[in-house]
Design an enzyme around this catalytic site. Structure first.
Site, short mmCIF file in Angstrom:
data_model
loop_
_atom_site.label_atom_id
_atom_site.label_comp_id
_atom_site.label_asym_id
_atom_site.label_seq_id
_atom_site.Cartn_x
_atom_site.Cartn_y
_atom_site.Cartn_z
N GLU A 92 12.66 -2.37 -22.06
CA GLU A 92 13.00 -3.66 -22.28
C GLU A 92 12.84 -3.80 -23.76
O GLU A 92 11.65 -4.01 -24.32
CB GLU A 92 12.26 -4.60 -21.50
CG GLU A 92 12.56 -4.64 -19.99
CD GLU A 92 14.07 -5.21 -19.70
OE1 GLU A 92 14.48 -5.68 -20.50
OE2 GLU A 92 14.47 -4.95 -18.79
N CYS B 144 11.78 -11.60 -28.23
CA CYS B 144 12.66 -10.75 -28.21
C CYS B 144 14.11 -10.87 -28.30
O CYS B 144 15.11 -10.19 -28.80
CB CYS B 144 12.41 -9.43 -27.14
SG CYS B 144 12.47 -10.09 -25.43
N VAL C 161 8.94 2.94 -30.23
CA VAL C 161 8.05 3.29 -29.18
C VAL C 161 8.84 3.63 -27.86
O VAL C 161 8.16 4.49 -27.40
CB VAL C 161 6.74 2.37 -29.11
CG1 VAL C 161 6.10 2.85 -27.92
CG2 VAL C 161 6.10 2.02 -30.15
N GLY C 162 9.92 3.11 -27.61
CA GLY C 162 10.70 3.18 -26.65
C GLY C 162 11.13 4.64 -26.52
O GLY C 162 11.08 5.14 -25.45
N GLY D 255 8.89 -3.67 -25.33
CA GLY D 255 8.46 -3.31 -26.80
C GLY D 255 9.51 -3.10 -27.79
O GLY D 255 10.62 -3.43 -27.64
N ASN D 256 9.38 -2.24 -28.86
CA ASN D 256 10.22 -1.92 -29.78
C ASN D 256 11.03 -0.57 -29.36
O ASN D 256 10.48 0.26 -28.82
CB ASN D 256 9.94 -1.83 -31.10
CG ASN D 256 8.75 -0.84 -31.40
OD1 ASN D 256 8.91 0.31 -31.38
ND2 ASN D 256 7.72 -1.40 -31.77
#
Length: 489
Positions: free
Chosen positions: A210, A244, A192-193, A188-189
């Protein structure tokens, strides 16, 4: 106990039975996953059409084929990956067994993304199964139709105790992150990571992140612009730019900017017709929130291609922007949509400087016929991956680790890299209770002579592979001499 807690406890209980340690069990689960993909294609295609307006052929090309390849690779190579891995020995350990033994971590949490919801959720699951782990699968709630189908199908085809699926939104994910896992794999982004990593830190749980970022694309003025722009157009607008590793922006010299725009315009028309809105191979933005975000990014830049939009269908046409600067709105965040800004630079040095002033990207693209330009871009920048004269295709190579660096992520996966990422590589040394005389050098009292012997035994590396090769040569030489002497006298 919440539904999320129950899923984790169920997976841990199943893991503790030990059945996932058997290679035959893992292979059976992987083959079942392959059956799911082949037998339930219609359900998968329908869900992705509802979520992202993906075509049937597009679903096969960008989601299913890669998964089939990963499963086939894991099944064929699992015995090799899981076997003990011998390491080089010193004189001190020459008579010992010294090796690395991969072993399962335990219970893995896989949090998938919505843009390629099957590919980026099931690829880590393939590695988790191959490595002998249990896994709790959390598909993205944003691609809601796919999440529902994935929950239904995984429980039908896989051991549902070992691989439970948890659906839901932010509250459900937050509750999952309160639980203890042995590894967390998030796609994800970066915003949030960071939250995932913070939650994992409370339990000292390792993570694979990732993420993404703004992947630059530098076009050298001396390259074949027609081919370069054709490949860039494909890489940018596939899945409506929601990839991505899509080229986020172009860097080129002012002298070729207009031709770059012309070539991209031709390719858009060739790939998606005069009206991409009616083209079955051109997708849609995932939802209205992302649609509005993307339309806001256009502000302040000149639209030279596309720019057409229909909020009711979450449609934005393939769009090219010029007169873009580092301060433009479109340059302040990862675009993740069909907007392609062009920024002019004086040459390779300024392009490298522009790239290095920003966070390290997930991918970096350079188009040039000059090997020196490619080598300079490789040696003077850092990114998760670097591709010269193409886009995206490194994702298809199972022998290349896929992952980011810095703000674009940590850890990697694909093929054996997923297996290793989700395994504990256990160091093993097995001695016999003899040859105690060799050990005298390490026991007190410590003397200069013992130290001298220790330096010899500890620092002298033994290349057993070379010795074996020399032994084979010697045997062949003796055999050849015998044949000559016996038959050719």
């Amino acid at each position: 106990m919440s539904r999320q807690q129950q899923a984790v406890e169920q997976a841990r209980k199943a893991f503790k039975t030990g059945r996932s340690k058997e290679l035959s069990y893992r292979i059976k689960q992987l083959k079942n996953l392959h059956r799911l993909i082949s037998e339930r294609q219609a359900d998968i295609v329908d869900a992705l059409r509802n979520d992202l307006y993906k075509s049937e052929n597009g679903t096969q090309l960008y989601e299913m084929i890669g998964l089939e390849g990963e499963i086939n690779l894991a099944v064929s190579r699992l015995a090799e990956w899981a076997a003990p891995r011998p390491v080089e020995k010193s004189l001190l350990t020459i008579s010992d067994e010294v090796f690395i033994q991969p072993e399962p971590l335990g219970v893995v949490l896989i949090i998938g993304a919505w843009n390629y919801p099957w590919a980026v959720t099931l690829q880590p699951l393939i590695g988790a199964i191959a490595a002998g782990n249990a896994a709790v699968v959390k598909p993205s709630e944003v691609s809601s139709h796919t999440a529902k189908v994935m929950e239904e199908l995984l429980s039908q085809y896989l051991d549902k105790e070992m691989y439970p699926v948890v659906t839901g939104g932010v509250p459900e994910t937050q509750e999952l992150l309160q639980q203890r896992f042995d590894h967390i794999f998030y796609t994800g982004n970066s915003t949030v990571g960071k939250l995932v990593m913070e939650a994992a830190a409370r339990h000292l749980t390792p993570v694979t992140l990732e993420l993404g970022g703004k992947s630059p694309c530098y076009i050298d003025k001396d390259c074949d612009l027609a081919i370069a722009c054709r490949r860039i157009t494909w890489g940018k607008y596939v899945n409506c730019g929601q990839t991505c590793i899509a080229p986020d922006y172009i860097l080129c010299e002012p002298s070729i900017q207009d031709r770059v725009i012309d070539e991209i315009t031709k390719c858009i028309k060739e790939f998606y017709t005069d009206d991409p809105k009616t083209c079955t191979d051109y997708g849609r933005i995932i939802n209205q929130r992302h649609f509005k975000r993307l339309m806001g990014l256009i502000e302040g830049s000149s639209v030279v291609v596309g720019g057409n939009a229909d909020e009711s269908q979450c449609y934005i046409s393939p769009t090219v922007l010029k007169d873009v600067t580092a301060d433009s709105k479109v340059m302040q965040e990862e675009i993740f949509g069909p907007l392609l800004p062009i920024i002019t630079v004086s040459g390779t040095e300024q392009a490298i400087s522009f790239i290095n002033q920003r966070e390290k990207p997930l991918a970096l693209y350079v188009f040039s016929s000059n090997k020196k330009v490619i080598k300079q871009m490789m040696s003077e920048t850092s990114s998760g991956a670097l591709l010269a004269n193409d886009c995206l295709v490194h994702y298809t190579v199972s022998d290349l680790p896929f992952g980011g660096v810095g703000n674009s992520g940590m850890g990697c996966y694909h093929g054996k890299y997923t297996f290793d990422q989700l395994s504990h590589l256990r160091s093993c040394l097995i001695k016999k209770l003899n040859m105690e005389g060799v050990n005298q050098m390490r026991y007190p009292p410590h003397t200069a002579k013992k130290l001298q012997w220790a330096r010899v035994f500890l620092l002298k590396q033994v290349n057993l592979g070379r010795w074996r090769q020399m032994a084979k040569v010697a045997v062949l030489a003796v055999l050849a001499a015998f044949i000559v002497q016996r038959f050719l006298r």
